[in-house]
Design an enzyme around this catalytic site. Structure first.
Site, PDB file in Angstrom:
ATOM      1  N   LYS A  63       1.193  -0.995  -0.027  1.00 34.12           N
ATOM      2  CA  LYS A  63       0.393   0.310  -0.109  1.00 34.12           C
ATOM      3  C   LYS A  63       1.480   1.102  -0.173  1.00 34.12           C
ATOM      4  O   LYS A  63       0.356   2.220  -0.979  1.00 34.12           O
ATOM      5  CB  LYS A  63      -0.765  -0.095   1.266  1.00 34.12           C
ATOM      6  CG  LYS A  63      -1.621   1.125   1.680  1.00 34.12           C
ATOM      7  CD  LYS A  63      -2.802   0.738   2.285  1.00 34.12           C
ATOM      8  CE  LYS A  63      -3.637   0.465   2.358  1.00 34.12           C
ATOM      9  NZ  LYS A  63      -4.370   0.367   4.176  1.00 34.12           N
ATOM     10  N   LYS A  75       2.265  -3.239  11.501  1.00 33.29           N
ATOM     11  CA  LYS A  75       1.330  -3.754  11.222  1.00 33.29           C
ATOM     12  C   LYS A  75       1.343  -4.067  12.999  1.00 33.29           C
ATOM     13  O   LYS A  75       1.670  -4.647  13.607  1.00 33.29           O
ATOM     14  CB  LYS A  75      -0.146  -4.593  10.947  1.00 33.29           C
ATOM     15  CG  LYS A  75      -1.529  -3.919  10.947  1.00 33.29           C
ATOM     16  CD  LYS A  75      -1.809  -2.816  10.269  1.00 33.29           C
ATOM     17  CE  LYS A  75      -3.452  -2.532  10.436  1.00 33.29           C
ATOM     18  NZ  LYS A  75      -3.776  -2.001   8.695  1.00 33.29           N
ATOM     19  N   SER A 145      -8.968   9.501   9.619  1.00 34.90           N
ATOM     20  CA  SER A 145      -8.121   9.070   8.076  1.00 34.90           C
ATOM     21  C   SER A 145      -9.218   8.937   6.610  1.00 34.90           C
ATOM     22  O   SER A 145      -9.074   8.774   5.818  1.00 34.90           O
ATOM     23  CB  SER A 145      -6.783   7.901   7.433  1.00 34.90           C
ATOM     24  OG  SER A 145      -7.464   6.745   8.601  1.00 34.90           O
ATOM     25  N   ASP A 202     -24.713  -3.990   5.450  1.00 41.15           N
ATOM     26  CA  ASP A 202     -24.169  -4.496   7.290  1.00 41.15           C
ATOM     27  C   ASP A 202     -24.234  -4.610   8.454  1.00 41.15           C
ATOM     28  O   ASP A 202     -25.785  -5.154   7.921  1.00 41.15           O
ATOM     29  CB  ASP A 202     -24.032  -2.608   7.455  1.00 41.15           C
ATOM     30  CG  ASP A 202     -22.896  -2.292   8.548  1.00 41.15           C
ATOM     31  OD1 ASP A 202     -21.586  -1.856   8.137  1.00 41.15           O
ATOM     32  OD2 ASP A 202     -23.713  -2.998   9.920  1.00 41.15           O
ATOM     33  N   ALA A 249     -11.763  -2.347   1.592  1.00 34.46           N
ATOM     34  CA  ALA A 249     -11.298  -3.353   2.865  1.00 34.46           C
ATOM     35  C   ALA A 249      -9.753  -3.774   2.296  1.00 34.46           C
ATOM     36  O   ALA A 249      -9.536  -3.986   1.385  1.00 34.46           O
ATOM     37  CB  ALA A 249     -12.405  -4.138   2.857  1.00 34.46           C
TER      38      ALA A 249
END
Length: 340
Positions: A63, A75, A145, A202, A249
């Site tokens: 990314k 991460k 963000s 959702d 996602a």
């Protein structure tokens, strides 16, 4: 993406306050410090949390690299056992344990919010380490963000629409947004404002108010023009019936080989680590590189140009957008290493 061992450094520690397993996975620091968010959620086992950290850290490398920022990927995963109640006190203790572990990396890993954490949590973590970003704007940070992430997704979607439909406009297009969290809701709202027919799904029906709603279980295979995966990963399989898939996602595909299956079926899937890069590009451009807001947002908009180039290359070379994105990332990672 695969899970072969290729990470530079991985530390899993049982938190001394919380008793919860905390993992920091650094995939690459070749181009600069590793950067990636702090995920706090419940897992069946700590090993599941570790596996998630490894996958997510690798995705962050790609990314950041494809997004054009001089950082590697990392991460943090705070793996609260599924059998344990996540009380406010346990959550605070687990965050403190994570803060101490992040501090031990001495600035070679920079963290921010992710699933289960927020800008306010970053204020608390500053008690343990300076190497966390996205504090609220009132505290001198760039805040959430979500907005820049959504902006990057929309730029990617316009580029994908141009390639697939011959027009960047979504007016009159049927778009399915799965996951109405902070980013998905922004994307859905903007697409509706642009004239798209937006269908949402959702696990919390309350988030879907104002839109046509479908069950999550059937949303990924619904007939539509565009599918926007904006929830959990590992869910996009070969049964997609939309010709364009682009969303925020992480780790969207059930497995890497689905990319080729979708391509063979005429479905254009924009790799998740390309489409979702807006948030990290904006934050790192502002807080680490010192750019002002407009310059950072201009960087986010270049995601559209990147997607257009990847889709054109995939067509010209008879490959997939994923293959072209990975090739671009590996090309940039093969450049002379940054001196630390």
């Amino acid at each position: 993406m695969g899970e072969s061992w290729e990470h530079e450094e991985v530390v899993t520690r049982l938190g001394r306050r919380s008793g919860v397993a905390v993992t920091v996975a650094v995939h690459s620091r070749r181009l600069g410090p590793a950067a990636g968010g702090i995920r706090l959620r419940q897992y069946p086992t700590w090993q599941d949390g570790l596996a998630d950290a490894l996958r997510l850290a690798r995705g962050m490398t790609y990314k950041n690299v494809v997004g054009g920022v001089p950082f590697g990927g990392g991460k943090t995963v705070i793996a609260v056992p599924s059998s344990v109640s996540l009380t406010p006190s346990l959550r605070a203790d687990a965050l403190a344990d994570a803060g101490e572990l992040i501090a031990s990396f001495d600035g070679t890993y920079l963290a921010g919010p992710d699933v289960g954490t927020s800008s306010e949590d970053m204020v608390y973590l500053r008690s343990f380490t300076d190497n966390v970003f996205c504090l609220p704007e009132s505290r001198g940070g760039t805040g959430s963000s979500s907005g820049p992430t959504a902006r990057g997704v929309l730029a990617a979607l316009r580029a994908g629409s141009s390639a697939v439909f011959g027009s960047a406009s979504v007016a009159g297009r049927r778009v399915v947004v799965v996951g109405m969290g902070s980013v998905g809701a922004l994307v859905a709202r903007e697409l509706a404002a642009q004239g798209a027919s937006v269908v949402v799904a959702d696990i919390d029906p309350a988030r879907c108010a104002g839109y046509e709603q479908v069950p999550v279980s059937s949303a990924y295979s619904l007939e539509a023009d565009v599918l926007v995966p904006a929830a959990i990963g590992g869910v996009v399989g070969p049964d997609v019936r939309a010709p364009l898939v682009v969303g925020p996602a992480n780790n969207q595909l059930v497995s890497d080989d689905v990319a080729a299956v979708l391509s063979a079926a005429g479905v254009v899937w924009v790799p998740d680590f390309v489409a979702s890069a807006g948030g990290v590009v904006y934050t790192l451009s502002r807080e680490a590189s010192g750019l002002d807001r407009e310059a950072a947002l201009a960087r986010v908009e270049t995601i559209g140009e990147t997607v257009a180039g990847l889709l054109a290359a995939a067509t010209a070379n008879g490959t997939t957008p994923l293959a072209e994105a990975l090739a671009l990332a590996e090309q940039r990672l093969a450049a002379p290493a940054r001196t630390h």
